[in-house]
Design a protein around this motif. Structure first.
Motif, PDB file in Angstrom:
ATOM      1  N   VAL A   1      -1.615   8.766  -1.689  1.00  0.00           N
ATOM      2  CA  VAL A   1      -1.918   8.763  -3.116  1.00  0.00           C
ATOM      3  C   VAL A   1      -3.413   8.504  -3.294  1.00  0.00           C
ATOM      4  CG1 VAL A   1      -1.422   7.734  -5.364  1.00  0.00           C
ATOM      5  CG2 VAL A   1       0.379   7.867  -3.623  1.00  0.00           C
ATOM      6  N   ARG A   2      -4.125   9.502  -3.777  1.00  0.00           N
ATOM      7  CA  ARG A   2      -5.571   9.380  -3.947  1.00  0.00           C
ATOM      8  C   ARG A   2      -5.919   8.973  -5.377  1.00  0.00           C
ATOM      9  NH1 ARG A   2      -6.389  15.494  -2.268  1.00  0.00           N
ATOM     10  NH2 ARG A   2      -4.785  15.488  -3.886  1.00  0.00           N
ATOM     11  N   GLU A   3      -7.174   8.625  -5.571  1.00  0.00           N
ATOM     12  CA  GLU A   3      -7.644   8.264  -6.908  1.00  0.00           C
ATOM     13  C   GLU A   3      -7.476   9.458  -7.846  1.00  0.00           C
ATOM     14  OE1 GLU A   3     -11.639   6.514  -9.137  1.00  0.00           O
ATOM     15  OE2 GLU A   3     -11.612   6.747  -6.958  1.00  0.00           O
ATOM     16  N   GLY A   4      -6.897   9.221  -8.999  1.00  0.00           N
ATOM     17  CA  GLY A   4      -6.651  10.293  -9.972  1.00  0.00           C
ATOM     18  C   GLY A   4      -5.280  10.917  -9.855  1.00  0.00           C
ATOM     19  N   ASP A   5      -4.564  10.639  -8.757  1.00  0.00           N
ATOM     20  CA  ASP A   5      -3.215  11.165  -8.578  1.00  0.00           C
ATOM     21  C   ASP A   5      -2.204  10.313  -9.354  1.00  0.00           C
ATOM     22  OD1 ASP A   5      -4.255  13.066  -6.892  1.00  0.00           O
ATOM     23  OD2 ASP A   5      -3.567  12.106  -5.039  1.00  0.00           O
ATOM     24  N   HIS A   6      -1.063  10.908  -9.607  1.00  0.00           N
ATOM     25  CA  HIS A   6       0.031  10.180 -10.273  1.00  0.00           C
ATOM     26  C   HIS A   6       1.166  10.007  -9.276  1.00  0.00           C
ATOM     27  CE1 HIS A   6       2.872   8.967 -13.415  1.00  0.00           C
ATOM     28  NE2 HIS A   6       3.734   9.805 -12.860  1.00  0.00           N
TER      29      HIS A   6
ATOM     30  N   ALA B   1      -4.265  15.329  -8.885  1.00  0.00           N
ATOM     31  CA  ALA B   1      -5.200  15.606  -9.968  1.00  0.00           C
ATOM     32  C   ALA B   1      -5.562  17.091 -10.024  1.00  0.00           C
ATOM     33  CB  ALA B   1      -6.457  14.760  -9.781  1.00  0.00           C
TER      34      ALA B   1
ATOM     35  N   ARG C   1       0.841  -1.190   0.000  1.00  0.00           N
ATOM     36  CA  ARG C   1       0.000   0.000   0.000  1.00  0.00           C
ATOM     37  C   ARG C   1       0.878   1.243   0.000  1.00  0.00           C
ATOM     38  NH1 ARG C   1      -3.043  -0.227   5.264  1.00  0.00           N
ATOM     39  NH2 ARG C   1      -3.858   1.765   4.492  1.00  0.00           N
TER      40      ARG C   1
END
Length: 201
Positions: A26-31, A98, A22
């Protein structure tokens, strides 16, 4: 001492995240951008040497039980510390948000968040400075304007970010500084720069 203790606690947490595969922050949509490439071989080499030292000293110090126990504890701590440092770097990558923001990190030791509107320009720039992890070059006669922060991994940096205004950063042991140019390493520097340019507000 409090800051060092917090580094130790985060190190243990990083080991748990590493085992669970894990990442942190880092969230959804992040790189997420890894930066461990230049140091991985060195870390595993250091780990190998520490394990060999532990085995050798275990044999040599057997006639002296007290010294043997002390050295065993120190050697095991060293092995865990090296693992925790590397785990922190793997599980806490740089993050291009994002929303255009950029989070620059080195494990649990360094964390700098830059808002998207503070980024004036970003480009690939490969440099090979010598010295420690965090290097700061203040500008002469301009206050914080033009001051440069280098976050060096494996004696190299590969991304240069110029800011619209100086940002405050915190060194691993708590001292602060302000810089308007930040240089750091990313394994896939071109990809990170492309993402940052695409998400800039």
């Amino acid at each position: 001492m409090r800051r060092l203790l917090m580094h130790e606690v985060r190190g243990v947490g990083s080991l748990a995240r590493w085992v669970a595969r894990r990442t942190h922050g880092v969230r959804e949509g992040d790189h997420a951008a890894a930066y461990t490439g230049p140091q991985t071989a060195m870390m595993y080499g250091l780990l190998f040497v520490s394990v060999v030292e532990t085995v050798v000293l275990t044999v040599l110090l057997t006639p002296w039980p007290l010294v043997h126990r002390i050295m065993l504890v120190l050697d095991v701590y060293t092995v865990l510390a090296v693992l925790a440092l590397h785990a922190g770097c793997v599980t806490r990558p740089h993050v291009a948000g994002a929303d255009g923001s950029l989070r620059i990190r080195y494990g649990a030791l360094f964390d700098l968040l830059i808002a998207g509107e503070q980024i004036a320009s970003v480009r690939v720039e490969r440099r090979y400075p010598s010295g420690g992890l965090v290097q700061f070059t203040p500008s002469e006669g301009q206050g914080d304007d033009g001051s440069v922060l280098d976050l060096v991994v494996g004696s190299q940096t590969s991304v240069r970010v110029e800011l619209t205004e100086p940002v405050t950063f915190v060194r691993p042991l708590g001292r602060t500084g302000r810089a308007q140019v930040v240089r750091f390493h990313a394994d896939e520097a071109e990809e990170l720069v492309r993402v940052l340019r695409a998400t800039r507000p």
